[in-house]
Motif scaffolding. Sequence first.
Motif, mmCIF file in Angstrom:
data_model
loop_
_atom_site.group_PDB
_atom_site.id
_atom_site.type_symbol
_atom_site.label_atom_id
_atom_site.label_comp_id
_atom_site.label_asym_id
_atom_site.label_seq_id
_atom_site.Cartn_x
_atom_site.Cartn_y
_atom_site.Cartn_z
ATOM 1 N N GLN A 93 8.299 6.294 2.070
ATOM 2 C CA GLN A 93 8.204 7.363 1.119
ATOM 3 C C GLN A 93 9.318 8.365 1.386
ATOM 4 O O GLN A 93 9.523 8.780 2.517
ATOM 5 C CB GLN A 93 6.851 8.076 1.231
ATOM 6 N N THR A 94 9.963 8.801 0.326
ATOM 7 C CA THR A 94 11.088 9.724 0.421
ATOM 8 C C THR A 94 10.775 10.933 1.288
ATOM 9 O O THR A 94 11.555 11.298 2.167
ATOM 10 C CB THR A 94 11.492 10.199 -0.993
ATOM 11 N N ASP A 95 9.630 11.572 1.032
ATOM 12 C CA ASP A 95 9.314 12.848 1.663
ATOM 13 C C ASP A 95 8.681 12.714 3.044
ATOM 14 O O ASP A 95 8.383 13.736 3.671
ATOM 15 C CB ASP A 95 8.423 13.691 0.756
ATOM 16 N N VAL A 96 8.517 11.513 3.538
ATOM 17 C CA VAL A 96 7.934 11.340 4.870
ATOM 18 C C VAL A 96 8.858 10.456 5.714
ATOM 19 O O VAL A 96 9.683 10.946 6.468
ATOM 20 C CB VAL A 96 6.496 10.768 4.794
ATOM 21 N N GLY A 109 0.789 -1.224 0.000
ATOM 22 C CA GLY A 109 0.000 0.000 0.000
ATOM 23 C C GLY A 109 0.818 1.270 0.000
ATOM 24 O O GLY A 109 0.311 2.348 -0.298
ATOM 25 N N VAL A 110 2.101 1.162 0.317
ATOM 26 C CA VAL A 110 2.968 2.341 0.364
ATOM 27 C C VAL A 110 3.583 2.614 -1.005
ATOM 28 O O VAL A 110 3.664 3.763 -1.431
ATOM 29 C CB VAL A 110 4.071 2.172 1.433
ATOM 30 N N VAL A 111 4.003 1.575 -1.709
ATOM 31 C CA VAL A 111 4.737 1.786 -2.959
ATOM 32 C C VAL A 111 3.929 1.490 -4.218
ATOM 33 O O VAL A 111 4.468 1.585 -5.323
ATOM 34 C CB VAL A 111 6.054 0.973 -2.989
ATOM 35 N N ALA A 112 2.657 1.172 -4.091
ATOM 36 C CA ALA A 112 1.842 0.799 -5.260
ATOM 37 C C ALA A 112 1.902 1.837 -6.376
ATOM 38 O O ALA A 112 1.985 1.487 -7.558
ATOM 39 C CB ALA A 112 0.396 0.549 -4.841
#
Length: 182
Positions: A112-115, A20-23
């Motif tokens: 996620q890169t930004d989080v 669900g994070v990288v879909a």
Amino acid sequence: MTTLPDRPNTALLIIDVQNGVVAASTNRDDVIANINTLVARARTAEVPVIWVQHSDDELKKGSESWEYVPELAREDTEPLVHKNYPDSFEDTDLESVLAEHKVGRLIVTGAQTDVCIRSTLHGAIVRGYDATLVADAHTTEDRSQYGAPAPEQVIAHTNLYWRWHEAPGRQGGTVETAEVTF
């Protein structure tokens, strides 16, 4: 160069590469392939591979979206850290896992890169670790509808500013998958 005494070892940290994070993440398949390359090299070098798995109201523990992507396989002996906040250290057992393995240097990958990637990188430096970001082994999704830049720009900017990040006795930095040394 860590400020943590008696912590000469390095660990590979894999953050939130969950269904669900990288879909919808940019360069998903290439990033996962690079992480797989790093996992294989870390295992060969007998470097700890530490998996971090996020859960929250939208990413329910035990759901399919919460599971790690099928392309990545964690070995039973490899630590799994469960988290509920962006910083992988916050209210988790990551610090004790790293202490057990005498780790003072982290090689950071994931999403996620930004989080969660940025939060964990800063969390590591603040806690005394060296933290190297693998420039081609992290990703994020498009959040431009919320005012964020395009994901490619988020990734490029994170790689740019982390390349020179440092604090007294601690070092940030970026490196490509092919250049990672354990």
